[in-house]
Design an enzyme around this catalytic site. Structure first.
Site, mmCIF file in Angstrom:
data_model
loop_
_atom_site.group_PDB
_atom_site.id
_atom_site.type_symbol
_atom_site.label_atom_id
_atom_site.label_comp_id
_atom_site.label_asym_id
_atom_site.label_seq_id
_atom_site.Cartn_x
_atom_site.Cartn_y
_atom_site.Cartn_z
ATOM 1 N N HIS A 201 0.680 -1.321 -0.082
ATOM 2 C CA HIS A 201 -0.132 -0.110 -0.138
ATOM 3 C C HIS A 201 0.996 1.207 -0.123
ATOM 4 C CE1 HIS A 201 -2.339 -3.024 1.644
ATOM 5 N NE2 HIS A 201 -3.107 -2.682 1.215
ATOM 6 N N GLY A 384 -5.983 9.957 6.476
ATOM 7 C CA GLY A 384 -6.747 11.137 6.276
ATOM 8 C C GLY A 384 -7.946 11.100 5.232
ATOM 9 N N GLY A 386 -9.024 8.595 3.953
ATOM 10 C CA GLY A 386 -10.264 7.610 4.048
ATOM 11 C C GLY A 386 -11.226 7.976 5.395
#
Length: 396
Positions: A201, A384, A386
């Site tokens: 990720h 942030g 999300g």
């Protein structure tokens, strides 16, 4: 939607993701795998006979919500229970777990498999507490093949955990990827350096060191993975391993083949026979420059399922036996059940909830950059974003 339109014989769209276009056979366990988008072909590309029955798809690098997981599982399940499979990340653990609770409350038997193959993210003694990277592919492939061969829910769960416990991965990154709409990559690797121990990720590696040649990188990865090679036993592991060289987005096939050529040589020297090796892009990370090596230390049972046929939009092997499985005509949808009339008390509570969510939305929007900055220290920097997306959706 485009995936389903281009593979209409494999998948159909439901709320939250995709399921097989054909009905799950009555009584067969449903393997539901998923996570954030941005990793194609994981996870929606692996839905089909011999592998998954459905895949909830979150936003880019963000876990699918509990409602998405629940919806896909309801559409995939047909009396045999559900195996939920995902990489061991906090958001996935939370949301798949919440969906499992709701399914269990409705009488559906649910088992959870958290893939944890990344050797740099925890100690060998805590293998199941590591994060999941490219090991998702063999774990879900083996579990799906076991189900196709007739495994019940208990057996499917056992084999999935067995595959996870036999899988080790190690990777490097040469530069980070950029989230859509962001002005900067999630992390940078200095010129001439590589990040050792990448996440999928955009998590930076555990250390930086001078970039090597393809042969030197192959040696680093093979040595790292073989450090956890199990003992060879009669009836168990005897030096045969599934091997996966995975590109994360910008390291393409020609380069991956060069790395694999050296890796295969080193494995042969170590007395290990590669079994149906896979070299390519299996779990990507948008435009991330990186690659990883995964080994599954096989016994006869795991090897049988690793070699079995599979037919999905993005992963094919062998020929599936001809099966008369009817196409699905109807799908479960949320909101189909009748909602009772509201009371004055419920309206008052709803107003309070709405006010609280509106406040939460404003705070998350205001603090989006700071939440992302904090998350980027040890994670992928999207917390942030999300929270802003999630709170906005909840308030709406």
């Amino acid at each position: 939607r485009g995936l389903a339109l281009s593979h209409p014989d494999h998948v159909a769209v439901v709320h939250g993701g995709v399921v097989r276009a054909t009905q799950t056979p009555q009584g067969q366990p449903a393997l539901v795998i998923g996570g954030g988008s941005g990793h194609y072909p994981a996870f929606a590309g692996w839905v089909g006979p011999g592998m998954a029955h459905g895949a909830p798809c979150g936003n880019v690098f963000a876990s699918p919500s509990a409602s998405q997981v629940y919806s896909v599982a309801r559409n995939a399940e047909n009396g045999g229970g559900v195996v939920l499979g995902f990489g061991n990340y906090a958001g996935d653990v939370l949301h798949f777990g919440a969906a499992a609770e709701k399914l269990r409350a409705e009488g559906i038997d649910v088992r959870i498999i958290r893939v944890s193959d990344d050797i740099v993210s925890n100690t060998p003694e805590n293998h199941r507490d590591r994060r999941g990277i490219a090991g998702d592919l063999p774990v879900f492939k083996i579990a799906g093949a076991a189900i196709e061969a007739g495994a019940d829910l208990d057996t499917a769960e056992r084999i999935a955990w067995k595959a996870n416990d036999a899988t080790r991965s190690f990777g490097v990154a040469f530069d980070g990827c950029t989230l859509p709409g962001a002005s900067e990559p999630l992390f940078h690797v200095e010129d001439g350096q590589m990040g050792v121990g990448l996440g999928i990720h955009g998590e930076p590696g555990v250390r930086d060191e001078a970039i090597g040649t393809a042969d030197e990188i192959a040696s680093l990865l093979v040595q790292g993975v073989l450090a956890e090679q199990p003992e060879r036993t009669d009836g168990g592991y005897q030096g045969r391993a599934a091997v996966i060289v995975n590109g994360l987005g910008t390291v393409k096939y020609e380069e991956l083949f060069v790395v694999y050529a050296k890796a295969a040589e080193l494995l042969e020297t170590a007395g290990i026979t590669p079994v149906r090796p896979e070299v390519g892009e299996f779990i990507t990370s948008l435009d991330m420059a990186g690659l990883s090596l995964s080994l599954v230390f096989l016994d006869d049972e795991l090897e049988q399922h690793w070699l079995a046929p599979v037919d999905t939009p993005a992963f094919h092997r062998g020929a599936m036996p001809a099966l008369d499985r009817p196409r699905r005509e109807t799908f479960w949808e949320a909101g189909a059940d009748e909602t009772p009339q509201a009371t004055e008390e419920s309206r008052r509570v709803a107003e309070q909830v709405s006010d609280a969510l509106a406040l939460f939305e404003r705070v998350c929007a205001r603090e989006e950059a700071e939440l992302g900055r904090i998350d980027a220290i040890a994670g992928d920097g999207d917390h942030g974003q999300g929270m802003a997306y999630g709170s906005k959706g909840a308030a709406a």
